[in-house]
Design a protein around this motif. Structure first.
Motif, PDB file in Angstrom:
ATOM      1  N   ASP A 155       0.834  -1.200   0.000  1.00 44.69           N
ATOM      2  CA  ASP A 155       0.000   0.000   0.000  1.00 44.69           C
ATOM      3  C   ASP A 155       0.875   1.258   0.000  1.00 44.69           C
ATOM      4  O   ASP A 155       1.749   1.412   0.851  1.00 44.69           O
ATOM      5  CB  ASP A 155      -0.899  -0.016   1.242  1.00 44.69           C
ATOM      6  N   LYS A 156       0.616   2.135  -0.980  1.00 48.13           N
ATOM      7  CA  LYS A 156       1.414   3.369  -1.076  1.00 48.13           C
ATOM      8  C   LYS A 156       0.568   4.599  -0.759  1.00 48.13           C
ATOM      9  O   LYS A 156       0.897   5.710  -1.170  1.00 48.13           O
ATOM     10  CB  LYS A 156       1.984   3.491  -2.499  1.00 48.13           C
ATOM     11  N   SER A 157      -0.533   4.391  -0.072  1.00 50.38           N
ATOM     12  CA  SER A 157      -1.476   5.491   0.172  1.00 50.38           C
ATOM     13  C   SER A 157      -0.865   6.632   0.974  1.00 50.38           C
ATOM     14  O   SER A 157      -1.283   7.783   0.818  1.00 50.38           O
ATOM     15  CB  SER A 157      -2.705   4.963   0.913  1.00 50.38           C
TER      16      SER A 157
ATOM     17  N   GLN B 214       1.135   8.459  -1.877  1.00 51.47           N
ATOM     18  CA  GLN B 214       0.448   8.769  -3.138  1.00 51.47           C
ATOM     19  C   GLN B 214      -1.031   9.030  -2.872  1.00 51.47           C
ATOM     20  O   GLN B 214      -1.777   8.109  -2.520  1.00 51.47           O
ATOM     21  CB  GLN B 214       0.614   7.602  -4.120  1.00 51.47           C
ATOM     22  N   LYS B 215      -1.432  10.274  -3.053  1.00 52.79           N
ATOM     23  CA  LYS B 215      -2.821  10.652  -2.763  1.00 52.79           C
ATOM     24  C   LYS B 215      -3.676  10.522  -4.025  1.00 52.79           C
ATOM     25  O   LYS B 215      -4.088  11.515  -4.630  1.00 52.79           O
ATOM     26  CB  LYS B 215      -2.874  12.094  -2.224  1.00 52.79           C
TER      27      LYS B 215
ATOM     28  N   LEU C 235      -6.589   7.727  -6.228  1.00 51.59           N
ATOM     29  CA  LEU C 235      -7.452   6.544  -6.163  1.00 51.59           C
ATOM     30  C   LEU C 235      -8.112   6.340  -7.513  1.00 51.59           C
ATOM     31  O   LEU C 235      -8.726   7.251  -8.068  1.00 51.59           O
ATOM     32  CB  LEU C 235      -8.533   6.749  -5.084  1.00 51.59           C
TER      33      LEU C 235
ATOM     34  N   ILE D 287      -7.130  13.570  -1.793  1.00 46.99           N
ATOM     35  CA  ILE D 287      -6.966  12.373  -2.631  1.00 46.99           C
ATOM     36  C   ILE D 287      -7.715  12.601  -3.948  1.00 46.99           C
ATOM     37  O   ILE D 287      -8.920  12.853  -3.950  1.00 46.99           O
ATOM     38  CB  ILE D 287      -7.518  11.113  -1.914  1.00 46.99           C
TER      39      ILE D 287
ATOM     40  N   ASP E 280      -7.878   0.752  -8.153  1.00 44.53           N
ATOM     41  CA  ASP E 280      -7.531   0.513  -6.742  1.00 44.53           C
ATOM     42  C   ASP E 280      -8.725  -0.026  -5.970  1.00 44.53           C
ATOM     43  O   ASP E 280      -8.569  -0.618  -4.900  1.00 44.53           O
ATOM     44  CB  ASP E 280      -7.051   1.816  -6.099  1.00 44.53           C
TER      45      ASP E 280
ATOM     46  N   THR F 242      -2.556  -0.659  -5.150  1.00 46.71           N
ATOM     47  CA  THR F 242      -1.479  -0.058  -4.348  1.00 46.71           C
ATOM     48  C   THR F 242      -1.997   1.116  -3.516  1.00 46.71           C
ATOM     49  O   THR F 242      -1.224   1.869  -2.946  1.00 46.71           O
ATOM     50  CB  THR F 242      -0.343   0.421  -5.269  1.00 46.71           C
ATOM     51  N   HIS F 243      -3.325   1.283  -3.494  1.00 49.77           N
ATOM     52  CA  HIS F 243      -3.899   2.402  -2.732  1.00 49.77           C
ATOM     53  C   HIS F 243      -5.062   1.927  -1.877  1.00 49.77           C
ATOM     54  O   HIS F 243      -6.146   2.519  -1.889  1.00 49.77           O
ATOM     55  CB  HIS F 243      -4.343   3.516  -3.692  1.00 49.77           C
TER      56      HIS F 243
ATOM     57  N   ASN G  54      -6.320   4.605   0.625  1.00 47.10           N
ATOM     58  CA  ASN G  54      -7.130   5.667   0.011  1.00 47.10           C
ATOM     59  C   ASN G  54      -8.539   5.155  -0.297  1.00 47.10           C
ATOM     60  O   ASN G  54      -9.524   5.885  -0.153  1.00 47.10           O
ATOM     61  CB  ASN G  54      -6.473   6.152  -1.279  1.00 47.10           C
TER      62      ASN G  54
END
Lengths: 303, 386
Positions: free
Chosen positions: B40-42, B45-46, B48, B76, B107, B299-300, B303
């Motif tokens: 998870d890269k939330s 990284q904003k 979705l 986001i 996502d 990866t989110h 978010n």
């Protein structure tokens, strides 16, 4: 194959006697391209058509096998659809030929004196194809729906029963196929008729031949390569078409073609072996029909 | 000469070997281990990417108002797509990536419950961090659990609706009360049904007295419903079987009665005047539900959870339900319900009472074998095969 009809040269080039490494090297990209994008998918399709479900596997999961019964199953279940597809495609091809021949003759022969008219007519033949195939078919669906002015008008004139429908019927699907493939018939015909030597027609007339006899004995044989090309370019895609017959476009439950069955098996039920078997059957039948047709029409060099 | 011939053969052999290798790769099968969830890269990284359905979006304004206010409050950025117009088609597009645990380009996505059940079974979804969804307590009790996902570990209720019968009020002034009314010879050639299996066959089975939510029914009951449908199609009683386009047939008069979703009927009544009526048929209607899920390659995840939590806020949920005419999974109450027009607030098809819910049933989760068998059987009707 059929595209060779557009070629003008007839003399066969002599094959080079020496085989050089450079020639092979130059051939390599072409061979690789055919391997990757034709041969591998084709063989993969054949293999898929014999696959069987993985025991306790996910929906759409299959393993390599030699389940030839897949072919028997699809023919038993969808035999009617296979016949229907070729029936619709043959009719659409005939109608397209009957419509396109006079049109191509007018553009290619009669309108030679008026180049502007000739060019304008050619643009008119091609122009609808700047609009998406789907949109054109949807437009026809609207024009031919029960509440459209066309159908309302026909019902008002008692040419249609008050509760009759046009969309969802075989006539609507064949109409759609014919309309959508007319340019594929017209353009090869035009390309042949445009080169027609009209002095031969005059000669026929001088020899007291009736215009109809001149047409069948001179014009048709001279335009045969265009007819064959047009027929192939129309028939082959029409047999596999799944847009016109779709329930969301001009078709109904009783007009589904083999393309719709393949689409449904591939995308909805994820029955890839059935979809692959039907695709192979479609290809094989087309190949046989086209070979017989080309042989019978005396234009084997097109293949 | 010899050299040239050998070279050509070598080239062809090489190409043949390459093709064989590719073929072997294409033919390989077998049950792969379940894929692992992506990192998870939330936090950094904003963004979705959210795949949903077109009918779930308010199109009257410039853009979906909820999305703008979500971005304003969380920073986001949401890329909202209508990619999931058909569950089967969507699945067929992404199944290979899912199987390998790869990113499917979304996502989070909205799926029908039955499709979500399949993804859960195959390990294609990430487990949701429920602690992050603090508004989950706002979800109606009946949606807080699901037989296919006990404890809602992988799927979050998103939207629901009723499937019943609809008719043109001018053409059928007396209205319809049961699914069997659709088979009235007076309506021959003027009836439409949905191509969604659970909606159409669910109603036909309910009409035959089958409790579609109960595990007790099986092949015999399903086949009986398929045969009823086939008979009506073959006799010409049913004019069309369509996906979302069944609404168009009602609008242009091709059909005057149909198996329909209530949200769709409200929508065409808004677009073309109040011409159609809808009823939950007497033996019972179908309650369908969609859920939001986080694919294994997303990866989110964080978010996505923030987004669902935002949607689960009562004030937001009531607005979305009113704008899109679908049942919200959120138990909206006063004062939020007072913020929307009274006629909508009182509409039991958007804000149903418990009594209304009791008139409907959800189609039970099918086993994998049933899914395949029933799906194939149903398709033969749609394709006009025997």
């Amino acid at each position: 194959m059929a595209f060779s009809a557009f070629a003008t040269g007839t003399a066969k080039e002599q094959a080079p006697r020496r085989k050089s490494r450079i020639a092979l090297l130059l051939l390599l990209p072409g061979i690789l391209y055919l391997m990757l994008f034709f041969l591998v998918p084709l063989v993969s399709l054949v293999i898929t058509s014999f696959q069987q479900p993985i025991p306790f596997g996910d929906i759409g999961e299959y393993q390599t096998a030699f389940k030839w019964e897949n072919y028997v199953d699809v023919v038993n279940t969808y035999g009617e659809h296979i016949f229907r597809s070729f029936g619709y495609a043959i009719l659409a091809t005939i109608f397209a030929l009957l419509f396109s021949y006079p049109l191509a003759y007018f553009i290619g022969v009669t309108a030679r004196r008026w180049p502007l008219v000739q060019n304008l007519m050619l643009v008119l033949v091609i122009a609808p194809f700047f609009i998406s195939f789907l949109l054109r078919t949807l437009a026809w669906k609207s024009l031919l729906s029960d509440e459209s002015f066309v159908i309302s008008g026909l019902k008002a004139l008692s040419l249609m029963a008050p509760d009759a429908h046009f969309t969802g019927t075989p006539a609507a699907v064949i109409f759609g196929l014919t309309y959508n493939f007319i340019p594929f018939m017209t353009l090869p015909l035009y390309s042949t008729l445009e080169r027609l030597d009209t002095r031969l027609l005059e000669a026929g007339s001088d020899l007291y031949s009736k215009p109809s006899m001149t047409f069948f004995k001179v014009t048709v044989p001279l335009s045969m390569s265009g007819i064959v090309s047009g027929v192939l370019l129309t028939f082959i895609p029409a047999a596999g078409d799944y847009i016109n017959a779709s329930r969301d476009f001009l078709g109904g439950t009783g007009t589904q073609m083999i393309g719709n069955v393949i689409e449904s098996n591939f995308l909805v039920t994820l029955n890839y072996p059935a979809a692959a078997a039907l695709s192979i059957i479609l290809m094989a039948v087309i190949l046989v029909m086209v070979t017989v047709y080309v042989k019978r029409s005396g234009t084997e060099d097109l293949l | 000469m010899m050299q040239g011939s050998l070279s050509r053969r070598t080239v062809l052999q090489g190409a043949g070997l390459g093709a064989s290798a590719l073929l072997l790769a294409a033919c390989s099968s077998g049950t792969a281990p379940k894929p692992a969830a992506a990192v998870d890269k939330s936090d950094t990284q904003k963004s979705l990417r959210f795949d949903s359905r077109d009918t779930y979006r308010n199109t009257t304004g410039e853009d979906f108002p909820l999305l703008s206010s979500f971005t304003d409050s969380t920073s986001i950025e949401v890329t909202y797509s209508n990619a999931v117009s058909d569950d089967n088609v969507y699945y067929s597009k992404v199944k290979n990536q899912l199987k390998m645990g790869q990113d499917i380009g979304a996502d989070a996505c909205v799926l029908s419950e039955w499709m979500a059940a399949r993804w859960i079974n195959l390990g294609y979804l990430q487990e949701i961090e429920r602690e992050k969804i603090t508004n989950f307590e706002n979800v109606r009790l009946q949606f807080q659990n699901a037989t296919f996902d006990p404890g809602r570990r992988f799927s979050l209720p998103w939207r629901s609706g009723f499937t019943g019968i609809a008719w043109n009020k001018a053409a059928i002034p007396g209205g319809l009360t049961t699914v069997s009314d659709l088979w009235d010879p007076a309506l021959k050639g003027k009836v439409g049904v949905m191509s969604a299996m659970r909606d159409t066959l669910g109603l036909i089975m309910l009409d035959a007295g089958v409790d579609i939510s109960d595990a007790s029914w099986g092949d015999a009951e399903f086949s009986a419903a398929v045969n009823t449908l086939r008979d009506q199609v073959n006799s010409g009683q049913i004019q069309s079987i369509k996906g979302n386009k069944y609404k168009e047939d009602l609008k242009n008069g091709t059909t005057v009665a149909a198996i329909a979703r209530v949200g769709d009927i409200m929508q065409i009544n808004q677009e073309a005047g109040d011409q159609w009526d809808f009823a939950i048929p007497q033996p019972g209607g179908v309650l369908w539900s969609d859920v939001a899920v986080i694919p294994i390659g997303s990866t989110h995840r964080g978010n996505a959870e923030t987004f669902v939590n935002f949607y689960y806020d009562r004030a937001h949920a009531v607005k979305v339900a009113a704008e899109t005419s679908f049942i919200s999974p959120i138990d909206v109450r006063q004062p939020e319900i007072g913020t929307i027009p009274q006629d909508l607030a009182r509409n039991l098809m958007i804000f149903p009472s418990e009594a209304t819910f009791k008139t409907t049933k959800s189609f039970r989760t099918l086993t994998q074998g049933e899914e395949q068998r029933y799906g194939a059987q149903y398709q033969t009707v749609l394709l006009g095969a025997s």
